[in-house]
Design an enzyme around this catalytic site. Structure first.
Site, PDB file in Angstrom:
ATOM      1  N   LYS A  97       0.877  -1.419  -0.027  1.00  0.00           N
ATOM      2  CA  LYS A  97       0.071  -0.066  -0.031  1.00  0.00           C
ATOM      3  C   LYS A  97       0.965   1.149  -0.023  1.00  0.00           C
ATOM      4  O   LYS A  97       1.663   1.511   1.042  1.00  0.00           O
ATOM      5  CB  LYS A  97      -1.024   0.037   1.283  1.00  0.00           C
ATOM      6  N   ASP A 100       2.139   4.776   0.230  1.00  0.00           N
ATOM      7  CA  ASP A 100       1.753   5.985   1.100  1.00  0.00           C
ATOM      8  C   ASP A 100       1.841   7.269   0.050  1.00  0.00           C
ATOM      9  O   ASP A 100       2.681   8.286   0.157  1.00  0.00           O
ATOM     10  CB  ASP A 100       2.567   6.452   2.268  1.00  0.00           C
ATOM     11  N   TYR A 125      -3.461   0.235  -9.588  1.00  0.00           N
ATOM     12  CA  TYR A 125      -3.833  -0.899  -8.681  1.00  0.00           C
ATOM     13  C   TYR A 125      -5.114  -1.124  -9.075  1.00  0.00           C
ATOM     14  O   TYR A 125      -5.798  -1.921  -8.579  1.00  0.00           O
ATOM     15  CB  TYR A 125      -3.586  -0.793  -7.420  1.00  0.00           C
ATOM     16  N   CYS A 174     -18.141  17.856  35.882  1.00  0.00           N
ATOM     17  CA  CYS A 174     -17.675  18.471  34.642  1.00  0.00           C
ATOM     18  C   CYS A 174     -16.900  19.774  34.789  1.00  0.00           C
ATOM     19  O   CYS A 174     -17.333  20.557  35.496  1.00  0.00           O
ATOM     20  CB  CYS A 174     -18.955  18.518  33.833  1.00  0.00           C
ATOM     21  N   CYS A 226     -19.052  22.661  33.244  1.00  0.00           N
ATOM     22  CA  CYS A 226     -20.122  23.318  33.759  1.00  0.00           C
ATOM     23  C   CYS A 226     -20.273  23.091  35.157  1.00  0.00           C
ATOM     24  O   CYS A 226     -21.508  23.552  36.132  1.00  0.00           O
ATOM     25  CB  CYS A 226     -21.440  22.952  32.988  1.00  0.00           C
ATOM     26  N   CYS A 229     -20.327  13.958  31.491  1.00  0.00           N
ATOM     27  CA  CYS A 229     -21.302  15.239  32.304  1.00  0.00           C
ATOM     28  C   CYS A 229     -22.838  14.947  31.940  1.00  0.00           C
ATOM     29  O   CYS A 229     -23.294  14.722  30.860  1.00  0.00           O
ATOM     30  CB  CYS A 229     -20.726  16.403  31.380  1.00  0.00           C
ATOM     31  N   CYS A 247     -24.635  22.353  29.458  1.00  0.00           N
ATOM     32  CA  CYS A 247     -23.227  22.496  29.592  1.00  0.00           C
ATOM     33  C   CYS A 247     -22.549  23.166  28.274  1.00  0.00           C
ATOM     34  O   CYS A 247     -22.733  22.835  27.163  1.00  0.00           O
ATOM     35  CB  CYS A 247     -22.694  21.171  29.661  1.00  0.00           C
TER      36      CYS A 247
HETATM   37  O1  I6G Z   1      -6.685   3.220  -1.052  1.00  0.00           O
HETATM   38  C1  I6G Z   1      -6.025   2.104  -1.887  1.00  0.00           C
HETATM   39  C2  I6G Z   1      -4.744   1.633  -1.971  1.00  0.00           C
HETATM   40  C3  I6G Z   1      -4.449   0.426  -2.493  1.00  0.00           C
HETATM   41  C4  I6G Z   1      -6.968   1.314  -2.593  1.00  0.00           C
HETATM   42  C5  I6G Z   1      -6.794   0.179  -3.154  1.00  0.00           C
HETATM   43  C6  I6G Z   1      -5.339  -0.260  -3.321  1.00  0.00           C
HETATM   44  O2  I6G Z   1      -5.071  -1.260  -4.039  1.00  0.00           O
HETATM   45  C7  I6G Z   1      -3.573  -1.703  -4.068  1.00  0.00           C
HETATM   46  N1  I6G Z   1      -7.742  -0.617  -3.837  1.00  0.00           N
HETATM   47  C8  I6G Z   1      -8.824  -0.106  -3.844  1.00  0.00           C
HETATM   48  C9  I6G Z   1      -9.890  -0.724  -4.575  1.00  0.00           C
HETATM   49  C10 I6G Z   1      -9.146   1.002  -3.098  1.00  0.00           C
HETATM   50  N2  I6G Z   1      -8.420   1.582  -2.397  1.00  0.00           N
HETATM   51  C11 I6G Z   1     -10.715   1.508  -2.994  1.00  0.00           C
END
Ligand code: I6G
Length: 713
Positions: free
Chosen positions: A133, A135, A241, A434, A437, A452, A458
């Site tokens: 995944k 970033d 992807y 709280c 209040c 609270c 409040c």
């Molecule tokens: O946010 C995402 C990162 C990577 C993804 C994703 C992904 O596939 C490797 N695949 C889908 C179907 C979605 N978000 C919705």
């Protein structure tokens, strides 16, 4: 030496003073404008509320003393910041959803079990793809007849920003495609590699500009440049992807589709693998985790997807996430720092939430100075079930604590270093009143949280509820954000103390001696803009209204489910008013909505049965018009808008799949038969529900007829 006010020396001095005052005004104005922008447009406050207020007070004081020097564009004239300009909006033909998360191996096993159960696969092994995944930030690129037409950011998943000119500068994105379907929306992640990020920050430093905190911010800042030439100078990369709208399928499997995208000229991640079952998934996760440090781009987990696209189709989606995919996140980075103070914040549901004020420290590229401490048990060293955590170590002011960020959520405290505990550190005394209040703060049985009891009396609760009411997923009133809510809440002449007050603001202002337009920080235009923005929200979609009420346990996704189930405010309100916790047809109907459990159902009913709450809702409803939930067009499916009941055993699909399929076709699925039922699908063994349907004259069909209906739709 003294000078008389009229002397040339005095005049020179006054001129210098004026210059200094103007310079101070400019500096304060720039600070406020930057803070406004960060707060309202980037959702990333750069300075604390106290610093902001102090700057604004100082600028106002200077302007009051020297009105002749007031800057023509002083930010004390604006409220908030203008809407983000520059990028056209793009509505995604297929929404860009997000992924559910797993943080531990157990959750991956649960994901796999959920899938097998939903599809009725028993012990059969499911094949998945697993890939890193990235970033970065997601992008959807639309190709028509092989040519790149539009590239859009994810935005809120439904509407994104048109960044086509910038996307054209990304070398990994082909401008033209050979052999692609006529319509192809390719989705993937835009990112910046580590070497490119470091080079960019060197250039930033040479130019005297602030460095980017991490490659993700650098990629986002670079893609969202109004000038594509700036984007061109900042090398962005792209991994494909997934896909959105398509005129023809890419393949039968996820892996096949990824390979097809690669063949069309897109970069796909070389660490993508096919895995049979969870053991292979977890082994590949460990492999990617071990290689993480060598990769020249940031990743924050591994994404698993069911490989068979027909199974993906059958699994479908929950409200915002696919059932067939999950992101298995890497453990968060942890850092030790000193806990300077524990503050108690009072939230919109009255919860007293302890917050750790920390010596600022960088965790995962972000400076962290606050962390949640959850509740009093957590501070004492117990989890919500009463189990000992942190070996029973309590958390005290002055302690050294281990802090981490899991995903984008509020940082948390994982551990305490007793060897560094100051000798005078005392156990934290959690308040039973709280702090805002003074009302009793009580813990109901089974609740880990002390609350609270002040309700809307409040100020902290009232203010937080109002802030929630105007927030993005709720009424989302332009120019009425958290800061303005605080201002109006404390305004003696023109107060907003509950949601209905927002909609009477203009009329009350007209009766006031001091009109809003004449107050500090306001002008004719900003006051008019606010009144107009409020008017625009007097007609509100049902799901926003439900969410805006801020009922405990009822989030945005649940509000959408409730809205689409009940269809209109009248139906929803009648059902909540009639429902009794734990019994009766309305209760059954409520908890039979997929995604609504008993806890949420009780909370909803309580909100409509508690006298003060109810009056608050009624006063609001008197002011506004709640729009019926849009049902999918009836022409798309013969069961759109109909209420279905499944009973007996289904042999060709699980009950969960049948229900999800019906809902995807726009139908409501109820748990019991009533006069509002349109169709009953009865399998073998159907008993009292089928009999009741017959009594009421409701049409009953068998599973084959249901499948024909669903497949033909
Ligand atoms: O946010 C995402 C990162 C990577 C993804 C994703 C992904 O596939 C490797 N695949 C889908 C179907 C979605 N978000 C919705």
């Amino acid at each position: 030496m003294t000078t008389s006010p009229d002397s040339p020396a005095a005049a020179g001095g006054q001129k210098r003073d004026a210059q200094q005052i103007r310079a101070a005004m400019r500096e304060l104005a720039a600070l406020i404008r930057r803070a406004n922008l960060a707060y309202h447009q980037k959702d990333a406050p750069e300075i604390s509320d106290a610093e902001y207020d102090a700057a604004k007070r100082r600028l106002l004081a200077l302007e009051e003393r020297h009105p002749d020097l007031k800057l023509p564009d002083s930010p004390t004239r604006d409220i908030g910041a203008p809407p983000r300009e520059g990028f056209a909006k793009v509505t995604h033909e297929v929404p860009m959803l997000s992924l559910g998360n797993a943080f531990a191996d157990d959750e991956v096993h649960e994901f796999d079990e959920r899938i097998r159960k939903f599809l009725g696969l028993g012990d059969k092994v499911v094949t998945y793809t697993a890939e890193p995944k990235i970033d970065g930030l997601s992008l959807s690129v639309r190709y028509e007849n092989g040519r790149m037409r539009v590239a859009a950011t994810r935005g809120d998943g439904v509407t994104g920003e048109d960044v086509t000119a910038n996307a054209r500068t990304i070398c990994d994105l082909p401008q033209t495609l050979d052999g692609a379907p006529d319509l192809l929306e390719v989705r993937g992640e835009v990112y910046m590699s580590h070497p490119d990020f470091e080079a960019l920050n060197r250039v930033q430093a040479e130019a005297g500009a602030a460095p980017f905190a991490n490659p993700r911010n650098a990629a986002a800042g670079s893609l969202r440049q109004l000038d594509p030439e700036i984007t061109r100078a900042r090398p962005l990369r792209f991994f494909a992807y997934a896909w959105g709208a398509l005129s023809a399928p890419l393949a039968d499997t996820q892996m096949g589709a990824i390979n097809r995208l690669a063949a069309l000229g897109f970069q796909t991640n070389p660490l993508t693998r096919l895995c049979r079952g969870t053991q292979e998934l977890l082994a590949h996760y460990r492999h990617i985790e071990a290689r993480r440090a060598e990769l020249d781009y940031d990743i924050d987990g591994v994404v698993y997807k069911v490989d068979d696209l027909d199974l993906q189709r059958r699994l479908g989606f929950r409200s915002t996430t696919p059932r067939w995919a999950i992101a298995h996140k890497f453990p968060a980075e942890t850092v030790w720092t000193r806990l300077e103070k524990i503050d108690i914040q009072v939230g919109r549901t009255g919860a007293l939430s302890p917050v750790a004020r920390l010596k600022p420290v960088t965790v995962g590229g972000v400076v962290v100075s606050n962390a949640t401490l959850h509740n009093e048990d957590y501070i004492r060293g117990f989890d919500s079930r009463g189990n000992v955590i942190r070996d029973g170590k309590d958390i005290r002011e002055g302690d050294w604590v281990k802090v981490y960020r899991a995903g984008d959520v509020i940082p948390k405290v994982a551990d305490v270093d007793l060897s560094r505990r100051p000798p005078d550190a005392r156990p934290f005394d959690f308040p039973t009143r709280c702090p805002e209040c003074g009302s009793d703060a009580i813990r109901e049985e089974g609740d880990a949280v002390r609350r609270c009891t002040g309700g809307m009396a409040c100020p902290a609760q009232a203010m937080e509820r109002l802030k929630h009411f105007v927030s993005r997923g709720a009424f989302d009133i332009e120019g009425l954000g958290a800061r303005q809510v605080e201002m109006f809440y404390n305004d003696a002449d023109l107060p907003i103390r509950e949601p209905a007050d927002i909609f009477t603001l203009r009329a009350r202002d007209a009766r006031n001696l001091t009109r809003l337009k004449n107050r500090d920080g306001w002008g004719e235009k900003s006051a008019e803009n606010l009144f107009r923005a409020i008017e625009e929200r007097r007609r509100i979609p049902l799901y926003r209204m439900i969410y805006a009420l801020g009922i405990r346990h009822v989030g945005e996704a649940a509000s959408k489910l409730l809205a689409s189930h009940y269809g209109s405010w009248e139906a929803f309100e009648t059902a909540m008013t009639r429902a009794q916790p734990g019994e009766g047809a309305e209760w059954e109907e409520l908890i039979n909505i997929d995604g609504v459990g008993a806890v949420m159902a009780r909370s909803l009913i309580a909100a409509f049965h508690q006298e003060n709450e109810r009056r608050l809702i009624d006063r609001l409803v008197d002011q506004i018009e709640v729009l019926d939930a849009k049902q999918p067009p009836a022409a798309d499916s013969p069961i759109a808008g109909k209420t279905l009941v499944f009973t007996g055993t289904l042999e060709r699909m699980t009950r969960a799949e049948a229900k999800a399929r019906a809902e995807a076709l726009g139908a409501r699925v109820a748990g019991s038969v009533s006069a509002r039922t349109d169709l009953v699908i009865a399998g073998p063994g159907a008993g009292s529900k089928a009999r009741k349907a017959a009594e009421l004259g409701v049409e009953v069909i068998d599973e084959d007829a249901w499948l024909a209906l669903a497949e033909g739709a």
